[in-house]
Design an enzyme around this catalytic site. Structure first.
Site, short mmCIF file in Angstrom:
data_model
loop_
_atom_site.label_atom_id
_atom_site.label_comp_id
_atom_site.label_asym_id
_atom_site.label_seq_id
_atom_site.Cartn_x
_atom_site.Cartn_y
_atom_site.Cartn_z
CG PHE A 3 -28.44 -80.63 27.28
CD1 PHE A 3 -27.28 -79.89 27.18
CD2 PHE A 3 -28.89 -81.30 26.15
CE1 PHE A 3 -26.57 -79.82 25.98
CE2 PHE A 3 -28.19 -81.23 24.95
CZ PHE A 3 -27.03 -80.49 24.87
CG ASP A 60 -30.19 -86.78 29.99
OD1 ASP A 60 -29.12 -87.42 30.04
OD2 ASP A 60 -30.43 -85.94 29.11
CE1 TYR A 98 -22.10 -86.76 23.23
CE2 TYR A 98 -23.47 -88.27 21.98
CZ TYR A 98 -23.30 -87.06 22.58
OH TYR A 98 -24.30 -86.13 22.55
CE LYS A 99 -22.90 -85.53 27.13
NZ LYS A 99 -22.23 -84.36 26.54
NE ARG A 148 -19.28 -78.44 29.59
CZ ARG A 148 -20.09 -79.29 28.94
NH1 ARG A 148 -21.27 -79.63 29.44
NH2 ARG A 148 -19.72 -79.81 27.79
#
Lengths: 409, 409
Positions: free
Chosen positions: A125, A194, A219-220, A368
């Site tokens: 990322f 991560d 938040y995922k 995705r």
């Protein structure tokens, strides 16, 4: 040949089926983007109302003591610790993933002063690479970027830190956290993981893998709400040696002594910087109730089953329509998402969202689909594939509106 | 001799009196700690309910576009800009004050490569000194700490940055922002102002003063809620040269291109790091409605009047009881608080809070009283002094419970 009835039967037999009622989901929508923003646990609004109207409005400053605001970063950290195989006092909630990554990368570099390279992965990322690049510049290190399959081979005696994401944001490809950590340690390097795309989606077992440092977002798959605060893990054996650079007062051994000299807290509190974002913390803490009584092995088993079903149906219905699989086919190498590639992916995703099947798009051609096992059903996979098939077969995506729709997410 | 009736008359004539109804304040409580945590504007819960139940739960990931989450840091920054004399596009909301301070201190140091000193003030809020010390270490600079009255004289040709807080957290002493900035510029240095104790309490006029950089928090006089996100100001003339070290993807020129190389956004967005804390941003944004139609000159005039009244009544009632004034007597040298010193300050403050008059204590002996002009009344000052007088005169503070009560704030 799988049928929709079989999918419904899988849902009926799903040991996690009852968890879906813990979320406030919009009727008629299939949500396959929990890997970007988790759905809202239904108990959050009542908890937030209490936090606002009682704790803030009427408790005022007293709530830092009386409503236990002050220890929230540690308390919520301890709850997340249980989801990622960490011990109590090894995880704390603070800031954003990017900010926490900066802290641990600098701290880890200082723990390997004779080594002058930070090893990152080219397809990680972007934030992770940007932050590693900045840390390299500030600490006089070299940033090395390797291709995913070359990372382990690139660890040499000059590498201070290996900075990787457990599950790739785009492809869903998963590293063997234990094996990479072992190889890095053999070479004398530290590893920063991560966990943005794995925390809450599968067991992580940081301590069993002898992990050094980890960061991740709230938040995922943890469902903490948009821009929820992030977490940071430091293995107990490293805590005393960690000197992180964002030396705000909340990381101090005695913040309310207001001393002139910075003395880091003896424990995980040293990873704190400024005043904790209480409203975000409260939302995240109440959101974690969705995991009450949940076995992460069940979560992983369902995640694998959902992904395998998606791939099997995509093989049958979508590959002949120009889609290719952009994720590993083997579940053992995947996280909790499956990505497809299609040259018209952007417009196809817009058309799909228009039909209330929500995934997302990543440039240049990736569709995705994230499978949050607490609320995604097997029939949702069936219906999503059916919608995709229809959209591509009928060229429903091929409109000016879909091709040019602006989207920042 | 001032009377309570005269205080009530001042309230009746107060041009800001109507603003008090914009806050949800607990009945029977006098709140003089808005300089630590601002009171809750009454419109916040309804806005938060909408954000949770509509935007997050039902809008899901789409709300980054459809509910304008994505541009919130810029939009809220522009609203704060109007309160601190900054232009549109010069302020953005992000992270905490400490984190933003780290960003601007590193960025400013890079803009003065030939100079190797960061000048701080010894009695500044500790975080500011801790962060400056860390930045000095990472950039190879020397950290110089001067006493408050010696700061200007300590600016020499080796000073890259002067890092100061406009209004001191403990004494309420205020720097002449314009004059110090002018003197620093004459010596070729840049100035970073921490506005935590001035934003929302008075006009600041950053651009009229030719300020370079500023940071500040959202949860004191801006009433954004516990741990509200902070703001950062960069003067337009400096923007293109600013290279801040927390290079997260939201500071990128094109975050959703997910490019490998970091390219800073052309504008104030380059001060962003990770994903914005939306729930905190939404609370802060709705809280700022409390300033609608409010003239900051009126705010300052009332703040001065409240402070002068407090000092006059303290002179009459408290000084003979062992209190001394720990703030400047002249309003022109004060922020929006008055501090008293008393050797039994800790227990006295606990006794005062027990009577629902809320200030706070700062070691070793400071009783701190903040006057948020939007909701503090003249009669509140009268009643606070009366309560203090009674507590000290009757030794009501002198109990084991008050002396040993645990408080982290």
């Amino acid at each position: 040949m799988t049928t929709r009835e079989q999918c419904a039967a899988l849902d009926a037999a799903d040991p996690l089926a009852h968890c879906r009622a813990r979320f406030d989901l919009p009727a008629g929508t299939i949500y396959l983007d929990g890997n970007s923003l988790g759905a809202m646990p239904a108990n959050v609004p009542a908890r937030m109302k209490q936090a606002l109207e009682q704790e803030w409005a009427h408790g005022l400053i007293r709530s830092w003591n009386d409503a236990d605001w002050y220890p929230a970063p540690q308390r919520v950290g301890d709850r997340i610790a249980k989801l990622i195989g960490a011990g109590q006092g090894e995880v704390i909630v603070a800031d954003s993933t990017s900010v926490n990554l900066f802290k641990v990368l600098v701290a880890a570099t200082r723990m390997r002063p004779g080594r002058r390279a930070i090893l990152a992965e080219r397809t990680n990322f972007p934030t992770d690479v940007y932050v590693a690049s900045s840390v390299a510049e500030m600490t006089g290190c070299e940033l090395r970027c390797a291709e995913p399959d070359d990372v382990v081979a690139a660890i040499d005696e000059n590498v201070a830190i290996v900075s990787l994401t457990h599950v790739n944001y785009k492809t869903g490809k998963r590293y063997d956290l234990q094996e990479v950590t072992r190889r890095a340690h053999e070479a004398g390097a530290l590893v920063v993981w991560d966990l943005c795309h794995s925390a809450g989606a599968m067991p992580v077992d940081l301590n069993r893998c002898e992990a050094d440092f980890a960061v991740g977002c709230g938040y995922k798959y943890l469902n903490g709400g948009p821009g929820a605060p992030a977490f940071v893990f430091v293995a107990t054996r490293h805590l005393a040696a960690v000197r992180q650079p964002l030396t705000g007062w909340h990381g101090h051994a005695r913040p309310f002594d207001f001393t002139h000299e910075y003395v880091p807290h003896a424990g995980i509190d040293r990873m704190l910087t400024g005043t904790a974002p209480q409203l975000g913390l409260i939302a995240l803490e109440s959101a974690l109730d969705a995991f009450d009584g949940v076995d992460l092995d069940d979560v992983r088993a369902k995640s694998v089953a959902l992904g395998d079903l998606f791939i099997a149906l995509a093989d049958r219905e979508l590959m002949r329509l120009g889609c290719t699989l952009a994720s590993p086919r083997e579940a053992s190498r995947r996280g909790s998402q499956v990505s497809l590639a299609h040259k018209e992916g952007y417009a196809i995703m817009q058309a799909l969202i228009e039909r209330n099947v929500i995934g997302d798009f990543r440039a240049p051609d990736i569709l995705r689909f994230g499978f949050a096992p607490l609320y995604v059903r097997y029939v949702d996979i069936w219906d999503s594939i059916a919608a995709l098939k229809d959209i591509i077969e009928t060229d429903a995506w091929n409109t000016e509106a879909f091709r040019t729709r602006k989207s920042v997410t």
